[in-house]
Write a protein that holds these residues in place. Structure first.
Motif, PDB file in Angstrom:
ATOM      1  N   GLY A 228     -52.699  30.641 -19.725  1.00 16.13           N
ATOM      2  CA  GLY A 228     -53.556  29.388 -19.287  1.00 16.13           C
ATOM      3  C   GLY A 228     -53.409  29.051 -17.973  1.00 16.13           C
ATOM      4  O   GLY A 228     -53.627  28.040 -17.512  1.00 16.13           O
TER       5      GLY A 228
ATOM      6  N   LYS B 157     -52.223  34.433 -16.888  1.00 10.54           N
ATOM      7  CA  LYS B 157     -53.741  34.520 -17.200  1.00 10.54           C
ATOM      8  C   LYS B 157     -53.648  34.042 -18.724  1.00 10.54           C
ATOM      9  O   LYS B 157     -54.301  33.050 -19.277  1.00 10.54           O
ATOM     10  N   ARG B 158     -52.804  34.825 -19.621  1.00  7.58           N
ATOM     11  CA  ARG B 158     -53.048  34.703 -21.003  1.00  7.58           C
ATOM     12  C   ARG B 158     -52.321  33.221 -21.371  1.00  7.58           C
ATOM     13  O   ARG B 158     -52.253  32.630 -22.528  1.00  7.58           O
TER      14      ARG B 158
ATOM     15  N   TYR C  23     -56.483  35.794  -8.365  1.00  5.53           N
ATOM     16  CA  TYR C  23     -56.029  34.923  -9.286  1.00  5.53           C
ATOM     17  C   TYR C  23     -55.985  33.390  -8.653  1.00  5.53           C
ATOM     18  O   TYR C  23     -55.452  33.170  -7.620  1.00  5.53           O
ATOM     19  N   GLU C  24     -56.658  32.403  -9.469  1.00  2.00           N
ATOM     20  CA  GLU C  24     -56.465  30.936  -8.912  1.00  2.00           C
ATOM     21  C   GLU C  24     -55.722  30.065  -9.941  1.00  2.00           C
ATOM     22  O   GLU C  24     -55.882  30.613 -11.206  1.00  2.00           O
TER      23      GLU C  24
ATOM     24  N   ASP D 154     -51.741  38.897 -15.066  1.00  2.00           N
ATOM     25  CA  ASP D 154     -52.328  38.661 -16.552  1.00  2.00           C
ATOM     26  C   ASP D 154     -51.417  38.092 -17.599  1.00  2.00           C
ATOM     27  O   ASP D 154     -52.032  37.444 -18.352  1.00  2.00           O
TER      28      ASP D 154
ATOM     29  N   LYS E 110     -58.228  41.977  -8.424  1.00  2.00           N
ATOM     30  CA  LYS E 110     -58.271  40.404  -9.260  1.00  2.00           C
ATOM     31  C   LYS E 110     -57.774  39.467  -8.186  1.00  2.00           C
ATOM     32  O   LYS E 110     -56.618  39.656  -7.662  1.00  2.00           O
TER      33      LYS E 110
ATOM     34  N   VAL F 188     -53.363  30.720 -14.704  1.00  2.00           N
ATOM     35  CA  VAL F 188     -54.510  31.039 -13.852  1.00  2.00           C
ATOM     36  C   VAL F 188     -55.443  31.572 -14.404  1.00  2.00           C
ATOM     37  O   VAL F 188     -55.776  32.006 -15.639  1.00  2.00           O
ATOM     38  N   HIS F 189     -56.685  31.730 -13.825  1.00  2.00           N
ATOM     39  CA  HIS F 189     -57.965  32.702 -14.237  1.00  2.00           C
ATOM     40  C   HIS F 189     -58.227  33.479 -12.905  1.00  2.00           C
ATOM     41  O   HIS F 189     -57.858  33.439 -11.845  1.00  2.00           O
ATOM     42  N   ALA F 190     -58.797  34.653 -13.399  1.00  2.00           N
ATOM     43  CA  ALA F 190     -59.020  35.826 -12.610  1.00  2.00           C
ATOM     44  C   ALA F 190     -60.574  35.774 -12.232  1.00  2.00           C
ATOM     45  O   ALA F 190     -61.524  35.740 -13.118  1.00  2.00           O
ATOM     46  N   THR F 191     -60.752  36.364 -11.177  1.00  3.73           N
ATOM     47  CA  THR F 191     -61.887  36.822 -10.716  1.00  3.73           C
ATOM     48  C   THR F 191     -61.925  38.389 -10.015  1.00  3.73           C
ATOM     49  O   THR F 191     -60.952  38.521  -9.410  1.00  3.73           O
TER      50      THR F 191
ATOM     51  N   THR G 281     -55.208  27.295 -12.658  1.00  6.05           N
ATOM     52  CA  THR G 281     -55.892  26.419 -13.730  1.00  6.05           C
ATOM     53  C   THR G 281     -55.232  25.073 -13.236  1.00  6.05           C
ATOM     54  O   THR G 281     -54.404  24.849 -12.784  1.00  6.05           O
TER      55      THR G 281
END
Length: 149
Positions: free
Chosen positions: A16, A13-14, A46-47, A10, A44, A18-21, A49
């Motif tokens: 920028g 993610k914040r 994570y991939e 996370d 989750k 990775v993005h989470a699914t 970006t």
């Protein structure tokens, strides 16, 4: 290079990186042979970006290659001391103690949230010029080099 190991998705993610699914998956553990596998659970995925791909690299580790987010490079600030060069095999080697600073650092490493989540970043970024490190150097046809670099 200074790199972060995987974890704390996370925070990445914040920033920028990775993005989470949301998805479900069977999570395997070391105790599976004793108690059996667990049913699928929410996880989750994570991939990276496009921005994350710029910083994600393979890095050498004590147990082989690993991967992580690299956030800057060391630049030697001063040489504190060195040992007398000694012949080792066909070349000479020496050990150098030096101080360094971080250059080309990623902007996100300065954010308080990142430095709080990763104390090694805070320590490195804020104390780089106050800390000494030791490197072994080998004399090559191109000059003194760190082996494997």
């Amino acid at each position: 290079d200074f790199c972060l190991s995987r974890g704390l998705g996370d925070v990445y993610k914040r920033q920028g990186l990775v993005h989470a699914t949301d998805m479900t998956a069977v999570v395997h553990g070391m105790l599976d042979p004793l108690r059996g596998s667990t049913p699928p659970q929410a996880v989750k995925r994570y991939e990276l970006t496009a921005d994350g791909k710029k910083y994600f690299q393979q890095i050498p580790g004590a147990l082989g290659q690993t991967s992580g987010f690299c956030y800057g490079q060391k630049s030697v600030e001063s040489i504190v001391k060195w040992t007398e060069p000694a012949p080792v095999g066909a070349s000479s080697q020496t050990e150098v103690t030096y101080t360094y600073r971080i250059v080309d650092s990623a902007g996100w490493v300065q954010r308080p949230e990142v430095q709080q989540a990763f104390s090694d970043i805070r320590t490195t970024v804020n104390g780089a010029s106050k800390t000494t490190e030791v490197a072994g150097l080998r004399l090559t046809s191109k000059g003194w080099e760190v082996p494997g670099q």
